[in-house]
Design a protein around this motif. Structure first.
Motif, PDB file in Angstrom:
ATOM      1  N   ASP A   2     -10.758  -4.242   0.169  1.00 30.02           N
ATOM      2  CA  ASP A   2     -11.413  -3.023   1.029  1.00 30.02           C
ATOM      3  C   ASP A   2     -12.470  -2.414   0.113  1.00 30.02           C
ATOM      4  OD1 ASP A   2     -10.007  -3.967   3.129  1.00 30.02           O
ATOM      5  OD2 ASP A   2      -8.570  -2.415   2.817  1.00 30.02           O
ATOM      6  N   LYS A  10      -6.441  13.493   6.148  1.00 33.57           N
ATOM      7  CA  LYS A  10      -7.483  12.722   7.291  1.00 33.57           C
ATOM      8  C   LYS A  10      -8.157  11.483   6.460  1.00 33.57           C
ATOM      9  CE  LYS A  10      -8.729  17.276   9.435  1.00 33.57           C
ATOM     10  NZ  LYS A  10      -9.910  17.872   9.690  1.00 33.57           N
ATOM     11  N   MET A  11      -8.023  11.536   5.166  1.00 35.14           N
ATOM     12  CA  MET A  11      -8.468  10.599   4.265  1.00 35.14           C
ATOM     13  C   MET A  11      -7.964   9.190   4.172  1.00 35.14           C
ATOM     14  SD  MET A  11     -10.158  12.367   0.944  1.00 35.14           S
ATOM     15  CE  MET A  11     -11.084  13.874   1.260  1.00 35.14           C
ATOM     16  N   LYS A  12      -8.270   7.891   3.927  1.00 40.28           N
ATOM     17  CA  LYS A  12      -7.869   6.831   3.508  1.00 40.28           C
ATOM     18  C   LYS A  12      -6.960   6.902   2.424  1.00 40.28           C
ATOM     19  CE  LYS A  12     -11.156   3.934   5.617  1.00 40.28           C
ATOM     20  NZ  LYS A  12     -12.087   2.557   5.582  1.00 40.28           N
ATOM     21  N   HIS A  13      -6.041   5.863   2.015  1.00 38.41           N
ATOM     22  CA  HIS A  13      -4.946   6.107   0.924  1.00 38.41           C
ATOM     23  C   HIS A  13      -5.720   6.289  -0.559  1.00 38.41           C
ATOM     24  CE1 HIS A  13      -1.029   4.951  -0.565  1.00 38.41           C
ATOM     25  NE2 HIS A  13      -1.491   5.170  -1.386  1.00 38.41           N
ATOM     26  N   VAL A  14      -6.752   5.382  -0.791  1.00 42.07           N
ATOM     27  CA  VAL A  14      -7.743   5.355  -1.902  1.00 42.07           C
ATOM     28  C   VAL A  14      -8.396   6.778  -2.099  1.00 42.07           C
ATOM     29  CG1 VAL A  14      -9.450   4.239  -3.275  1.00 42.07           C
ATOM     30  CG2 VAL A  14      -7.732   2.932  -2.250  1.00 42.07           C
ATOM     31  N   GLY A  15      -8.758   7.265  -0.986  1.00 35.08           N
ATOM     32  CA  GLY A  15      -9.388   8.528  -1.169  1.00 35.08           C
ATOM     33  C   GLY A  15      -8.549   9.667  -1.661  1.00 35.08           C
ATOM     34  N   PRO A  51       0.660  -1.302   0.171  1.00 39.85           N
ATOM     35  CA  PRO A  51      -0.023  -0.030   0.165  1.00 39.85           C
ATOM     36  C   PRO A  51       0.716   1.490  -0.184  1.00 39.85           C
ATOM     37  CG  PRO A  51      -0.201  -1.062   2.192  1.00 39.85           C
ATOM     38  CD  PRO A  51       0.674  -1.962   1.280  1.00 39.85           C
ATOM     39  N   SER A  52       2.038   1.138   0.325  1.00 42.68           N
ATOM     40  CA  SER A  52       2.895   2.433   0.324  1.00 42.68           C
ATOM     41  C   SER A  52       3.403   2.734  -1.121  1.00 42.68           C
ATOM     42  CB  SER A  52       4.212   2.256   1.244  1.00 42.68           C
ATOM     43  OG  SER A  52       4.866   1.135   0.940  1.00 42.68           O
ATOM     44  N   GLU A 105     -15.117   1.633  -8.129  1.00 49.07           N
ATOM     45  CA  GLU A 105     -14.356   2.641  -7.687  1.00 49.07           C
ATOM     46  C   GLU A 105     -12.795   2.681  -8.586  1.00 49.07           C
ATOM     47  OE1 GLU A 105     -12.953   5.869  -5.118  1.00 49.07           O
ATOM     48  OE2 GLU A 105     -14.715   5.059  -5.599  1.00 49.07           O
ATOM     49  N   ARG A 123      -5.096  -2.505  -1.593  1.00 48.69           N
ATOM     50  CA  ARG A 123      -6.407  -2.350  -0.806  1.00 48.69           C
ATOM     51  C   ARG A 123      -7.516  -2.542  -1.689  1.00 48.69           C
ATOM     52  NH1 ARG A 123      -4.688   2.773   2.897  1.00 48.69           N
ATOM     53  NH2 ARG A 123      -2.476   2.061   3.113  1.00 48.69           N
ATOM     54  N   ILE A 147       0.282  12.425   0.810  1.00 48.46           N
ATOM     55  CA  ILE A 147       0.162  11.194   1.563  1.00 48.46           C
ATOM     56  C   ILE A 147       1.223  10.837   2.491  1.00 48.46           C
ATOM     57  CG2 ILE A 147       0.441   8.608   0.841  1.00 48.46           C
ATOM     58  CD1 ILE A 147      -0.471   9.207  -1.864  1.00 48.46           C
TER      59      ILE A 147
END
Length: 503
Positions: free
Chosen positions: A297, A359-364, A274-275, A303, A294, A501
């Motif tokens: 999830d 504040k968001m998730k990575h995909v966001g 994910p990094s 998406e 991800r 990020i």
């Protein structure tokens, strides 16, 4: 005018704009999602498959992913058939060797089929030599080696037959054989021929697969799933290991039903982290690996179709939005786009957006930055359609430039001191780099340029410039806007994405 947000953000920028811009970007995302997952879903899936083909993955891992799709039952018929067809076309010897071990099975392949008999056994040499091909070589070699038991089974079109001694000195006499009647005799009276080394050797190169693709597809499907033959699976695994991931995905993914494609994406995601160590603006797969990691999830593939459309297929998405046959979603999208542009024009820095992104998730984060980048892409295609409009864009965004049509003598900085600049700074570019890039542009095919012009609806314009934003200059021409657009809008987003990020 479009803001490219290339300037350094100010310390006292307020984050209150987040409350306006982020909901608008999310609204834009919903409109685009409806477009690419509705009537254009098949096309969006093709875009995604193309993007997946750019991913770099080890041969061992690609083998594991595809084998986990192939092994379970019920079998995925379209996937297996397409894979076997690839092997027929690219590596026929792998499967030809498998057939050679079971040559006796092909006795039924020729029974009652004169066309196959003639195709496989009639290629005797015309030049009087013994360089026969395919089944003709096997027939001649076996007949001579076993003349005491099968020579009388040879049928001749002449008034009388030929003896082995005569044919040995005059091989071209074999051209007088009646192939159909001879092979029918061998089918009835010479069963040893079909399991002989001579006939098996004629099968090893796999050329026989081209005689009837459907027959051999069915045969190998039986070998794989009913008989579970290890050597067949070994050949499949060897092919999956040796073939490039790009080729496999381009040929095989289009055959998958959506649940199967989702399974593939989930399997593939297990091999990515994910990094993201670096953002490469020329690499469409750098963000894709992180998203795939991800994928499990995500609620659905929708998406991923959205993300790929806005990041990798900006020009195709523009075409889709401008399609006259598109539903009301396209008009609502344009209205939302206009609202976003008004907000951006009143903002002083793009750094206002990442405050809430943290504040968001990575995909966001990737989703918002991709939407923002495509917004800029859209505005550039709308407003920059003439040489003067491009120069106005450069000036408004602090991009130093010189027209490359200026033939003044170059100094060691790249331009003569006497030449006039369209902005205050100096661009630094070497003659060598300029010539190299100029030659590269000349090599581009005219047809590709025409296609892109039609796609974006731009006028054919020939002016080109030397741009500089950070002391480094590059040649840029609005004719080659396919690269130019992508460099401008992708570089903006991917430069700030590292901050967003990892801040």
């Amino acid at each position: 005018m479009v803001k490219l947000f290339l300037s350094q953000p100010r310390q006292n920028d307020s984050g209150t704009i987040d409350q306006v811009i982020l909901p608008l970007l999310n609204k834009l995302g919903s409109h685009i999602r409806s477009l690419v997952t509705g009537g254009a879903r098949s096309e969006a899936r093709l875009w995604l498959c193309t993007a997946l083909s750019t991913i770099s993955i080890s041969p061992r891992r690609q083998l594991n992913v595809f084998m986990r799709l192939l092994r379970p039952k019920p079998r995925k018929m379209q996937l297996v058939s397409q894979l076997l067809q690839m092997m027929f076309d690219k590596s026929p010897r792998k499967l030809g060797s498998v057939l050679a071990k079971r040559s006796f099975l092909l006795e039924k392949f020729f029974q009652g089929n004169p066309k196959r008999m003639l195709q496989w056994f009639s290629e005797f040499a015309f030049d009087g030599g013994s360089d026969h091909k395919r089944g003709a070589r096997a027939l001649a070699q076996f007949a001579f080696a076993n003349r005491d038991i099968c020579w009388e089974e040879l049928e001749w079109r002449g008034k009388h037959g030929q003896s082995p001694a005569v044919v040995a000195t005059k091989p071209h006499y074999l051209l007088d054989l009646d192939i159909q009647r001879t092979i029918e005799n061998f089918l009835d009276n010479v069963p040893d021929f079909w399991s002989s080394n001579e006939f098996a050797a004629s099968l090893k190169d796999g050329q026989i697969l081209s005689l009837d693709t459907k027959f051999f597809l069915d045969l190998f499907l039986r070998f794989m799933y009913e008989d579970d033959m290890n050597d067949v699976w070994d050949a499949v695994e060897e092919f999956l290991t040796e073939e490039s991931f790009s080729s496999l995905t381009q040929h095989l993914l289009i055959t998958l039903e959506e649940p199967e494609l989702c399974q593939f994406l989930e399997l593939l995601g297990n091999y990515f982290s994910p990094s993201i160590d670096t953002w490469d603006t020329s690499c469409s797969s750098c963000w894709l690996g992180a998203v795939l990691s991800r994928y499990a999830d995500m609620e659905s593939i929708d998406e991923l179709l959205l993300l790929n459309s806005i990041i990798n297929q900006g020009r195709q998405l523009l075409r889709l939005v401008r399609d006259e046959n598109v539903n009301d979603e396209g008009e609502m999208l344009k209205e939302t786009m206009a609202e976003i542009c008004r907000v951006l024009e009143n903002s002083s820095s793009i750094s206002l957006v990442p405050k809430d992104l943290l504040k968001m998730k990575h995909v966001g984060v990737i989703r918002i930055l991709g939407l923002l980048s495509w917004t800029i892409h859209f505005r550039l295609s709308e407003e920059c359609q003439t040489p003067d409009s491009w120069e106005f864009l450069f000036k408004e965004n602090g991009i130093e430039f010189r027209r490359s049509s200026d033939h003044s003598l170059l100094s060691h900085y790249g331009f003569s001191e006497e030449s006039e600049s369209d902005s205050d700074g100096k661009s630094h570019v070497s003659n060598k780099r300029h010539k190299r890039r100029k030659n590269k542009r000349k090599k581009k095919k005219k047809s590709a340029i025409d296609d892109d012009d039609e796609l974006l609806g731009l006028h054919r314009i020939s002016r080109s410039w030397l741009l500089s934003t950070d002391g480094f200059s590059a040649t840029w021409t609005s004719i080659h806007h396919r690269t130019s657009y992508e460099l401008i809008f992708k570089s903006i987003v991917f430069e700030i994405s590292t901050v967003a990020i990892y801040a």
